[in-house]
Scaffold this motif. Structure first.
Motif, PDB file in Angstrom:
ATOM      1  N   GLY A 265       5.378 -47.870 -33.004  1.00  0.00           N
ATOM      2  CA  GLY A 265       6.097 -47.734 -31.755  1.00  0.00           C
ATOM      3  C   GLY A 265       6.717 -49.041 -31.303  1.00  0.00           C
ATOM      4  O   GLY A 265       6.190 -50.124 -31.536  1.00  0.00           O
ATOM      5  N   GLY A 266       7.900 -48.921 -30.676  1.00  0.00           N
ATOM      6  CA  GLY A 266       8.563 -50.078 -30.104  1.00  0.00           C
ATOM      7  C   GLY A 266       9.337 -50.932 -31.078  1.00  0.00           C
ATOM      8  O   GLY A 266       9.920 -51.941 -30.666  1.00  0.00           O
ATOM      9  N   GLU A 295       4.568 -36.582 -25.593  1.00  0.00           N
ATOM     10  CA  GLU A 295       5.646 -37.458 -25.148  1.00  0.00           C
ATOM     11  C   GLU A 295       6.671 -37.746 -26.249  1.00  0.00           C
ATOM     12  O   GLU A 295       7.621 -38.498 -26.027  1.00  0.00           O
ATOM     13  N   SER A 322       7.500 -46.791 -27.636  1.00  0.00           N
ATOM     14  CA  SER A 322       6.247 -47.548 -27.652  1.00  0.00           C
ATOM     15  C   SER A 322       5.196 -46.876 -26.765  1.00  0.00           C
ATOM     16  O   SER A 322       5.501 -45.950 -26.001  1.00  0.00           O
ATOM     17  N   HIS A 323       3.962 -47.384 -26.846  1.00  0.00           N
ATOM     18  CA  HIS A 323       2.850 -46.964 -25.990  1.00  0.00           C
ATOM     19  C   HIS A 323       2.553 -45.467 -26.079  1.00  0.00           C
ATOM     20  O   HIS A 323       2.178 -44.834 -25.083  1.00  0.00           O
ATOM     21  N   THR A 324       2.744 -44.890 -27.242  1.00  0.00           N
ATOM     22  CA  THR A 324       2.380 -43.487 -27.430  1.00  0.00           C
ATOM     23  C   THR A 324       2.101 -43.266 -28.903  1.00  0.00           C
ATOM     24  O   THR A 324       2.426 -44.092 -29.758  1.00  0.00           O
ATOM     25  N   ARG A 325       1.470 -42.170 -29.182  1.00  0.00           N
ATOM     26  CA  ARG A 325       1.183 -41.835 -30.565  1.00  0.00           C
ATOM     27  C   ARG A 325       1.326 -40.318 -30.736  1.00  0.00           C
ATOM     28  O   ARG A 325       1.374 -39.559 -29.761  1.00  0.00           O
ATOM     29  N   PRO A 349       0.856 -46.819 -32.138  1.00  0.00           N
ATOM     30  CA  PRO A 349       1.197 -47.966 -31.292  1.00  0.00           C
ATOM     31  C   PRO A 349       1.349 -49.214 -32.133  1.00  0.00           C
ATOM     32  O   PRO A 349       0.715 -49.371 -33.189  1.00  0.00           O
ATOM     33  N   GLN A 350       2.177 -50.111 -31.693  1.00  0.00           N
ATOM     34  CA  GLN A 350       2.502 -51.304 -32.469  1.00  0.00           C
ATOM     35  C   GLN A 350       1.273 -52.154 -32.776  1.00  0.00           C
ATOM     36  O   GLN A 350       1.192 -52.795 -33.835  1.00  0.00           O
ATOM     37  N   SER A 351       0.285 -52.143 -31.928  1.00  0.00           N
ATOM     38  CA  SER A 351      -0.894 -52.995 -32.116  1.00  0.00           C
ATOM     39  C   SER A 351      -1.786 -52.528 -33.251  1.00  0.00           C
ATOM     40  O   SER A 351      -2.631 -53.274 -33.733  1.00  0.00           O
TER      41      SER A 351
END
Length: 352
Positions: A265-266, A295, A322-325, A349-351
């Motif tokens: 994401g992102g 989402e 971003s901030h979703t999966r 998520p990117q992390s």
């Protein structure tokens, strides 16, 4: 070559004929070279430079004097035995002539007459070679150039127009021809046609469409006419509807595993379809965002080139929210065809 069942009315006894009942042309049938021809065909073919046996059979023919006439505006030389215009009594229900045209193509009309009946019957004849390739050639895509040698591709759900064009001085225009498919693998026909396969048409034009099926099939297209050696369009292939037969899907230049592609994401990731060795050209393809849950709405995904835009280079930069999966799907589809590859995708998520 063909026996024509005649429609067209009632044949009545002429003055002085002692029998009063009526006779229908539906009771008569015609054959050329021992092949019956359906009554609704517009005419028959005479093989030029060869003898042709013409027969007529009807239950009322026994003892009836008949003759065969010729309308010959083209000035062709056609021998006939019995001769054209010669009255001859018939015993039994069948009459027969041998017709031998010179080695030139053209159009004539044959006329059947009887002393006992008022009505005559006339139908057109095409005097042509017994080999269809002497009279014309096949083209496609509206070209007037003969179809090239090599593989002829038909893609699923894509139509190509196949046309049989007359050579100069050929009279074949309007003569019924039909198209059939001879597949080299078992199964259903790999293509469909309008007009239908195995249906005579006088237009000499067919819209041939590949059937959607996840395999390749080799086949020949065969154009045939009454009593003629057919014209064969060889080396045809119906391509698979599964684009994964032809391309490898990669994400950031790494082949996507069988369980799916994993996007972050992102950030933007490069999705590409790389042609396998020996695979056919796909020319133009489109990338579609297909579905997602929660989402994961299509409007939150960005592609360059844009989703649903036809591109020749099979690579896209896909930016995910971003901030979703979650799980979603992308689809690569050949332009103007149902051939496609569906890609299972996961957004993390990117992390992670």
């Amino acid at each position: 070559m063909n026996a024509l069942i005649l429609r067209g009315g009632i044949m009545r006894a002429a003055t002085g004929f002692s029998i009063t009942k009526s006779f229908s042309w539906e009771e008569a049938s015609f054959c050329i070279n021992d092949e019956p021809v359906p009554w609704n065909l517009p005419g028959i073919a005479l093989r030029r430079g060869q003898s042709n046996k013409l027969t007529v059979q009807a239950p009322w023919l026994d003892g009836v004097q008949i003759k065969l006439g010729l309308v010959n505006d083209a000035g062709l030389v056609i021998g006939a035995s019995p001769a054209f215009g010669q009255w001859s009594p018939k015993e039994g229900d069948t009459a027969e002539w041998t017709l031998t045209p010179e080695n030139l193509s053209g159009r004539v009309r044959l006329v059947f007459l009887s002393r006992e009946f008022d009505q005559v019957h006339e139908f057109p004849c095409w005097v042509m070679s017994s080999n269809l390739s002497d009279e014309g050639y096949a083209t496609w895509r509206g070209s007037v150039i003969p179809m090239p040698e090599g593989v002829k591709e038909f893609w699923p759900d894509t139509s190509l127009t196949v046309i049989f064009r007359a050579k100069p001085d050929s009279p074949i225009a309007g003569f019924p021809l039909m198209l059939k498919v001879q597949a080299k693998q078992s199964g259903a026909d790999p293509v469909t046609s309008k007009p239908l396969l195995m249906t005579p048409t006088t237009d000499h034009e067919w819209d041939v469409t590949g059937v959607t099926e996840a395999r390749e099939v080799d086949f020949d297209l065969i154009i045939s006419g009454q009593g003629m050696t057919p014209f064969i369009v060889s080396d045809c292939i119906r391509r698979s509807s599964n684009l994964l037969d032809y391309v490898t899907i990669r994400l950031n230049r790494v082949e996507v595993p069988a369980d799916g592609a994993r996007f972050k994401g992102g950030v933007s990731s490069e999705l590409s379809a790389v042609a396998k060795p020996g695979s056919p050209s796909l020319y133009y393809v489109r990338l579609y965002w297909e579905k997602g849950g929660g989402e994961l709405e299509g409007s939150r995904f960005i592609s360059k080139p844009d989703f649903e835009y036809a591109v020749e280079k099979m690579a896209w930069n896909v930016h995910c929210p971003s901030h979703t999966r979650g799980e979603f799907a992308l689809r690569i589809q050949k332009n103007w065809s149902s051939a496609q590859a569906r890609i299972r995708c996961f957004l993390e998520p990117q992390s992670m």
